[in-house]
Design a protein around this motif. Structure first.
Motif, mmCIF file in Angstrom:
data_model
loop_
_atom_site.group_PDB
_atom_site.id
_atom_site.type_symbol
_atom_site.label_atom_id
_atom_site.label_comp_id
_atom_site.label_asym_id
_atom_site.label_seq_id
_atom_site.Cartn_x
_atom_site.Cartn_y
_atom_site.Cartn_z
ATOM 1 N N GLY A 144 7.814 9.651 2.962
ATOM 2 C CA GLY A 144 8.559 9.123 1.831
ATOM 3 C C GLY A 144 8.258 7.642 1.630
ATOM 4 O O GLY A 144 7.191 7.162 1.996
ATOM 5 N N VAL A 145 9.206 6.934 1.051
ATOM 6 C CA VAL A 145 9.048 5.497 0.819
ATOM 7 C C VAL A 145 10.042 4.722 1.685
ATOM 8 O O VAL A 145 10.937 5.306 2.284
ATOM 9 N N TYR A 146 9.868 3.415 1.736
ATOM 10 C CA TYR A 146 10.700 2.576 2.595
ATOM 11 C C TYR A 146 11.464 1.531 1.785
ATOM 12 O O TYR A 146 11.087 1.195 0.673
ATOM 13 N N HIS A 147 12.505 1.015 2.431
ATOM 14 C CA HIS A 147 13.122 -0.206 1.916
ATOM 15 C C HIS A 147 13.432 -1.090 3.125
ATOM 16 O O HIS A 147 14.088 -0.653 4.066
ATOM 17 N N VAL A 148 12.927 -2.316 3.074
ATOM 18 C CA VAL A 148 13.107 -3.230 4.205
ATOM 19 C C VAL A 148 14.246 -4.201 3.894
ATOM 20 O O VAL A 148 14.183 -4.938 2.902
ATOM 21 N N ALA B 259 0.827 -1.209 0.000
ATOM 22 C CA ALA B 259 0.000 0.000 0.000
ATOM 23 C C ALA B 259 0.866 1.266 0.000
ATOM 24 O O ALA B 259 0.497 2.273 -0.604
ATOM 25 N N ILE B 260 2.021 1.215 0.654
ATOM 26 C CA ILE B 260 2.884 2.397 0.713
ATOM 27 C C ILE B 260 3.518 2.654 -0.653
ATOM 28 O O ILE B 260 3.499 3.764 -1.163
ATOM 29 N N CYS B 261 4.062 1.613 -1.257
ATOM 30 C CA CYS B 261 4.696 1.780 -2.570
ATOM 31 C C CYS B 261 3.697 2.192 -3.643
ATOM 32 O O CYS B 261 4.060 2.861 -4.603
ATOM 33 N N SER B 262 2.443 1.762 -3.495
ATOM 34 C CA SER B 262 1.470 2.125 -4.538
ATOM 35 C C SER B 262 0.772 3.460 -4.252
ATOM 36 O O SER B 262 -0.043 3.898 -5.058
ATOM 37 N N ASP B 263 1.118 4.109 -3.135
ATOM 38 C CA ASP B 263 0.518 5.408 -2.792
ATOM 39 C C ASP B 263 1.270 6.532 -3.523
ATOM 40 O O ASP B 263 2.399 6.878 -3.176
ATOM 41 N N THR B 264 0.619 7.087 -4.546
ATOM 42 C CA THR B 264 1.299 8.075 -5.401
ATOM 43 C C THR B 264 1.520 9.414 -4.691
ATOM 44 O O THR B 264 2.272 10.253 -5.168
ATOM 45 N N ARG B 265 0.845 9.627 -3.548
ATOM 46 C CA ARG B 265 1.039 10.888 -2.814
ATOM 47 C C ARG B 265 2.327 10.894 -1.999
ATOM 48 O O ARG B 265 2.735 11.901 -1.457
ATOM 49 N N ARG B 266 2.957 9.731 -1.890
ATOM 50 C CA ARG B 266 4.173 9.678 -1.077
ATOM 51 C C ARG B 266 5.366 10.214 -1.859
ATOM 52 O O ARG B 266 5.460 10.065 -3.066
ATOM 53 N N ASP B 267 6.266 10.832 -1.109
ATOM 54 C CA ASP B 267 7.440 11.463 -1.691
ATOM 55 C C ASP B 267 8.472 10.396 -2.080
ATOM 56 O O ASP B 267 9.114 9.789 -1.220
ATOM 57 N N GLN B 268 8.633 10.198 -3.373
ATOM 58 C CA GLN B 268 9.530 9.148 -3.874
ATOM 59 C C GLN B 268 11.009 9.544 -3.764
ATOM 60 O O GLN B 268 11.888 8.723 -4.005
ATOM 61 N N SER B 269 11.260 10.810 -3.401
ATOM 62 C CA SER B 269 12.652 11.279 -3.396
ATOM 63 C C SER B 269 13.358 11.025 -2.066
ATOM 64 O O SER B 269 14.555 11.219 -1.942
#
Ligand SMILES: [Zn+2]
Length: 204
Positions: free
Chosen positions: A104-108, A72-82
């Motif tokens: 922003g986005v995450y990496h696990v 859901a986080i990765c597919s949320d276009t409102r999140r700051d990809q930078s």
């Protein structure tokens, strides 16, 4: 497992005993509890366990847990990809995201470097991270592994052996301390996490 129990009960007690933090006494208490609740409740619990194993997988992008191909986080276009926050475990994503402070986005990574446990960088989701960073969209990476020896080792490895060689233009920051030393991200209260994020320092 004790033979004082009827066989199916002994089996359930035995299964509970395998869970983290559950000793023989608690296992017994849980098993007796299951015998007292309505059958549909017991069935719902059993189904939930089977269901979570059957349907939860890793997000194809960030390696967080999801029941979709992409979480859901990765597919949320409102999140700051930078801006990307790198954490060790999926539970850290939940802790961080509950603060509502990081958009922003995450990496696990699915773990931390731990020579004592035989976990080297090759066991972590680092190649996937390299692929994402090579895309050029990410301008800042927040290293949010726990303030433990393993967490710090992992953060420094990522900074100096992975991110800087890949792209020296990416700003690398580390969560500020103030978090309980040796403590877990998901044990820190929200105010602590928010200030750790706000006061994050650059890794030069
Ligand atoms: Zn994801």
């Amino acid at each position: 497992m004790s033979s004082h129990y009827a066989k199916p009960l002994a089996r359930l007690v035995g299964e509970f005993e395998k869970l983290p933090g559950v000793g023989p006494k608690s296992a017994q208490r849980l098993a007796f509890h299951i015998l007292r609740i309505p059958e549909d409740e017991a069935r719902a619990l059993a189904t939930a366990i089977v269901d979570v194993r059957a349907n939860i997988k890793y997000c194809r992008i960030c390696a967080n847990f999801t029941d979709q191909d992409i979480c859901a986080i990765c597919s949320d276009t409102r999140r700051d990809q930078s801006i990307m926050c790198i954490v060790a475990e999926p539970r850290d994503v939940i802790a961080m995201d509950k603060t509502n402070e990081f958009r922003g986005v995450y990496h696990v990574l699915q773990g931390v470097i731990s020579p004592m446990d035989g976990v080297g960088p090759d066991r972590l989701r680092i190649r996937e991270l390299q692929d994402r960073l090579a895309g050029g969209v990410v301008k800042e990476v927040v290293l949010a592994t726990n303030p433990t020896v393993e967490g710090d080792t992992t953060a420094m490895y990522l900074a100096y052996n992975v991110i800087k060689p890949l792209n020296p233009e990416i700003k690398i920051t580390r969560l500020a301390h103030g978090m309980p030393i040796g403590g877990d991200l998901d044990y820190a209260d929200q105010a602590t996490l928010i200030s750790a994020l706000e006061w994050r320092r650059e890794v030069k």
